[in-house]
Write a protein that holds these residues in place. Structure first.
Motif, PDB file in Angstrom:
ATOM      1  N   PRO A  96       0.771  -1.245   0.000  1.00 20.54           N
ATOM      2  CA  PRO A  96       0.000   0.000   0.000  1.00 20.54           C
ATOM      3  C   PRO A  96       0.803   1.297   0.000  1.00 20.54           C
ATOM      4  O   PRO A  96       0.378   2.286  -0.589  1.00 20.54           O
ATOM      5  N   ALA A  97       1.959   1.334   0.670  1.00 23.73           N
ATOM      6  CA  ALA A  97       2.742   2.570   0.732  1.00 23.73           C
ATOM      7  C   ALA A  97       3.980   2.515  -0.162  1.00 23.73           C
ATOM      8  O   ALA A  97       4.927   3.271   0.039  1.00 23.73           O
ATOM      9  N   GLY A  98       3.961   1.617  -1.144  1.00 25.75           N
ATOM     10  CA  GLY A  98       5.071   1.554  -2.087  1.00 25.75           C
ATOM     11  C   GLY A  98       6.146   0.557  -1.727  1.00 25.75           C
ATOM     12  O   GLY A  98       7.195   0.515  -2.384  1.00 25.75           O
ATOM     13  N   GLN A  99       5.913  -0.270  -0.688  1.00 32.54           N
ATOM     14  CA  GLN A  99       6.861  -1.349  -0.432  1.00 32.54           C
ATOM     15  C   GLN A  99       6.909  -2.234  -1.686  1.00 32.54           C
ATOM     16  O   GLN A  99       5.880  -2.587  -2.235  1.00 32.54           O
ATOM     17  N   LEU A 100       8.106  -2.581  -2.102  1.00 32.54           N
ATOM     18  CA  LEU A 100       8.277  -3.346  -3.342  1.00 32.54           C
ATOM     19  C   LEU A 100       8.398  -4.822  -3.009  1.00 32.54           C
ATOM     20  O   LEU A 100       9.234  -5.216  -2.192  1.00 32.54           O
ATOM     21  N   GLU A 101       7.582  -5.639  -3.659  1.00 36.63           N
ATOM     22  CA  GLU A 101       7.543  -7.069  -3.358  1.00 36.63           C
ATOM     23  C   GLU A 101       7.871  -7.892  -4.590  1.00 36.63           C
ATOM     24  O   GLU A 101       7.400  -7.591  -5.694  1.00 36.63           O
ATOM     25  N   LEU A 102       8.669  -8.924  -4.401  1.00 35.66           N
ATOM     26  CA  LEU A 102       8.800  -9.979  -5.400  1.00 35.66           C
ATOM     27  C   LEU A 102       8.040 -11.195  -4.902  1.00 35.66           C
ATOM     28  O   LEU A 102       8.354 -11.732  -3.838  1.00 35.66           O
ATOM     29  N   SER A 103       7.034 -11.602  -5.646  1.00 40.18           N
ATOM     30  CA  SER A 103       6.371 -12.889  -5.407  1.00 40.18           C
ATOM     31  C   SER A 103       6.980 -13.859  -6.396  1.00 40.18           C
ATOM     32  O   SER A 103       6.613 -13.874  -7.574  1.00 40.18           O
ATOM     33  N   GLY A 104       7.932 -14.650  -5.927  1.00 45.18           N
ATOM     34  CA  GLY A 104       8.740 -15.454  -6.823  1.00 45.18           C
ATOM     35  C   GLY A 104       7.992 -16.599  -7.479  1.00 45.18           C
ATOM     36  O   GLY A 104       6.898 -16.990  -7.059  1.00 45.18           O
ATOM     37  N   ALA A 105       8.609 -17.131  -8.507  1.00 46.00           N
ATOM     38  CA  ALA A 105       8.041 -18.262  -9.237  1.00 46.00           C
ATOM     39  C   ALA A 105       8.122 -19.533  -8.386  1.00 46.00           C
ATOM     40  O   ALA A 105       8.959 -19.633  -7.477  1.00 46.00           O
ATOM     41  N   PRO A 106       7.278 -20.528  -8.657  1.00 39.53           N
ATOM     42  CA  PRO A 106       7.388 -21.822  -7.967  1.00 39.53           C
ATOM     43  C   PRO A 106       8.616 -22.576  -8.464  1.00 39.53           C
ATOM     44  O   PRO A 106       8.716 -22.901  -9.651  1.00 39.53           O
ATOM     45  N   LEU A 107       9.558 -22.841  -7.565  1.00 40.56           N
ATOM     46  CA  LEU A 107      10.857 -23.399  -7.941  1.00 40.56           C
ATOM     47  C   LEU A 107      11.092 -24.741  -7.266  1.00 40.56           C
ATOM     48  O   LEU A 107      10.498 -25.058  -6.242  1.00 40.56           O
ATOM     49  N   GLU A 108      12.012 -25.519  -7.838  1.00 41.78           N
ATOM     50  CA  GLU A 108      12.225 -26.886  -7.369  1.00 41.78           C
ATOM     51  C   GLU A 108      13.100 -26.969  -6.136  1.00 41.78           C
ATOM     52  O   GLU A 108      12.955 -27.885  -5.329  1.00 41.78           O
ATOM     53  N   ASN A 109      14.050 -26.052  -5.985  1.00 41.71           N
ATOM     54  CA  ASN A 109      14.986 -26.163  -4.862  1.00 41.71           C
ATOM     55  C   ASN A 109      15.435 -24.787  -4.394  1.00 41.71           C
ATOM     56  O   ASN A 109      15.173 -23.764  -5.039  1.00 41.71           O
ATOM     57  N   LEU A 110      16.133 -24.778  -3.274  1.00 38.55           N
ATOM     58  CA  LEU A 110      16.555 -23.526  -2.653  1.00 38.55           C
ATOM     59  C   LEU A 110      17.692 -22.845  -3.397  1.00 38.55           C
ATOM     60  O   LEU A 110      17.858 -21.629  -3.290  1.00 38.55           O
ATOM     61  N   HIS A 111      18.468 -23.596  -4.130  1.00 37.26           N
ATOM     62  CA  HIS A 111      19.509 -22.972  -4.954  1.00 37.26           C
ATOM     63  C   HIS A 111      18.861 -22.059  -5.987  1.00 37.26           C
ATOM     64  O   HIS A 111      19.326 -20.931  -6.222  1.00 37.26           O
ATOM     65  N   GLN A 112      17.780 -22.534  -6.586  1.00 36.28           N
ATOM     66  CA  GLN A 112      17.054 -21.712  -7.543  1.00 36.28           C
ATOM     67  C   GLN A 112      16.411 -20.512  -6.850  1.00 36.28           C
ATOM     68  O   GLN A 112      16.390 -19.407  -7.395  1.00 36.28           O
TER      69      GLN A 112
END
Length: 457
Positions: A96-112
């Motif tokens: 709401p106040a301009g906080q920038l969010e990445l909603s990441g893709a569904p990935l197979e492992n933590l390295h990705q």
């Protein structure tokens, strides 16, 4: 928070209760299809004066979004305004106040996952350097009052901002002044969902303590390790909290549907616009008696939207969302999914974690949730000792779960190393907020502006 720009007029109308449990049942996946989704928010500020930039001002939030399109992101428009970006790495959106969010893709492992995080942060830092913007990973704005902050042009936020003061005293702070890291995880069946829900809900206060990084309000210590977590206790009791019914015998999709039907609505999305339905009942909507849309029955997308408007410590949609952590630096962005993947994606680890918490009463769980915002890892744990003591046992279980997954990178490293930032925190026995307070009282000499120099991405 989710972004919608198109009305789903071809959605099926909801005609029976079975359709309400369908999104949850459709989330069931065989183990080989389980994925990891990571969401992380950060505060955006002007490097020159630490001010939060507005949407339309030169070099502000709109210009930030448009500059990111050079990396292949596609604009998402609502009401003629670019309010998000979509791409192969998921969605970049605005709080709401301009906080920038990445909603990441569904990935197979933590390295990705960590590679995705690194790409995103590299992109925003490159653009930020050109626009004079910086990015801060904390649970709450350390020095901003509500009046200091802009409002983003998203229809659902206008409705929520008007409704929040009716149901709690801190809901506006939740919307305007906080940031979080979240992890979204899959389940194989209704029974698997229930076990994962119970373990993650009981241990959510531990995640809060390990990630607690919001000890300042408007430039001064506020008496909390995670003021962000405290804010949720007075946001809206109808849609927040620990959900004791999850631990009742027979818990499953249908019981969660009952809960969601009791959660008051915020809005209905029609013809590209959000219609204010704040405080109205989805049960009435099912009968064609919603005051905001009299005579109209809900569509499946309306229910999907409604599922995104409850904010318990763990949330069920077509996956489980871990919601207890404050925002933080890049290595803790990778550490949060490592914690929950380690605990929930290996059956041996999941069973061991359940053995730790299954004897906790509802009252003990609530007492822990109540204590953590102020005390962090020093909070007393059920059965004796502190939450910091418990952290070592839980991290050992998570490490064993990650090792059992056997997911290695090109260097032959497994996923266990992503827990190391949490190991270091647990070793001190103090939440990250303790370190911030020590610096504030010590080397910063009460000058909180130093936080921008030392903790920015």
């Amino acid at each position: 928070m989710s972004t919608r720009t198109v009305s789903d007029s071809n959605d099926p109308i909801i005609e029976n209760r079975d359709q309400l449990a369908a999104p949850m049942a459709k989330g069931e996946k065989p183990r080989e299809q389980w994925r990891i989704g990571t969401e992380h928010e950060k505060f955006v500020y002007r490097v020159s004066d630490h001010r939060a930039p507005g949407y339309d001002e030169p070099g502000g939030i709109h210009d930030l979004l448009m500059a990111l399109t050079r990396f292949g992101w596609e604009p998402v428009v609502e009401g003629g305004k670019v309010i998000a970006l979509s791409g192969s790495d998921g969605t970049v959106s605005l709080e709401p106040a301009g906080q920038l969010e990445l909603s990441g893709a569904p990935l197979e492992n933590l390295h990705q996952t960590c590679a995705e995080t690194g790409r995103h942060l590299k992109q925003v830092k490159e653009v930020g350097a050109e626009l004079g913007l910086g990015f801060l990973g904390l649970g709450m704005w350390p020095d901003k009052a509500r009046a200091d902050l802009p409002i983003m042009p998203k229809g659902r936020y206008k409705i929520m901002l008007a409704h929040m003061p009716r149901v709690g005293s801190l809901g506006l702070d939740m919307m305007l002044r906080t940031c979080t890291i979240q992890t979204n995880l899959d389940y194989a069946s209704e029974a698997d969902m229930a076990q994962k829900f119970r373990v993650s809900l009981a241990l959510q206060p531990l995640a809060t303590a390990l990630f607690a990084s919001s000890p300042f309000t408007e430039g001064k210590p506020n008496g909390f390790m995670s003021y962000r977590s405290h804010i949720w206790t007075d946001t809206d009791p109808a849609r927040t909290g620990m959900l004791p019914f999850v631990f009742e015998e027979g818990f499953g999709y249908d019981r969660y549907v009952d809960y969601m039907l009791d959660v008051p609505m915020y809005f209905v999305f029609r013809d590209g616009k959000y219609i204010d339905a704040a405080g109205q009942s989805f049960r009435d909507f099912l009968k064609g008696e919603l005051p905001a849309l009299p005579g109209e029955l809900p569509r499946q997308s309306d229910w999907t939207d409604h599922l995104s408007t409850a904010f318990p410590e763990v949330r069920l949609k077509s996956f489980l969302e871990m919601r207890g952590a404050d925002g933080g630096p890049w290595n803790r962005i990778c550490a949060l999914p490592a914690l929950w993947v380690g605990l929930l994606y290996d059956q041996g680890a999941l069973d061991a974690a359940w053995d730790l918490v299954k004897g906790w009463s509802i009252e003990e769980q609530q007492a822990l949730r109540d204590a953590v915002p102020r005390e962090g890892l020093c909070a007393p744990a059920p059965g004796g000792g502190t939450l910091g003591d418990l952290a070592h046992r839980v991290l050992d279980i998570a490490a064993a779960g990650l090792a059992a997954r056997g997911e290695v990178n090109s260097m032959g490293d497994n996923e266990v190393g992503f827990l190391e930032p949490l190991r270091r925190i647990a070793k001190t026995g103090n939440s990250p907020a303790h370190d911030l307070l020590d610096r504030f009282d010590g080397e910063w000499a009460g000058d909180l502006s130093r936080i921008y120099d030392e903790l920015s991405f």
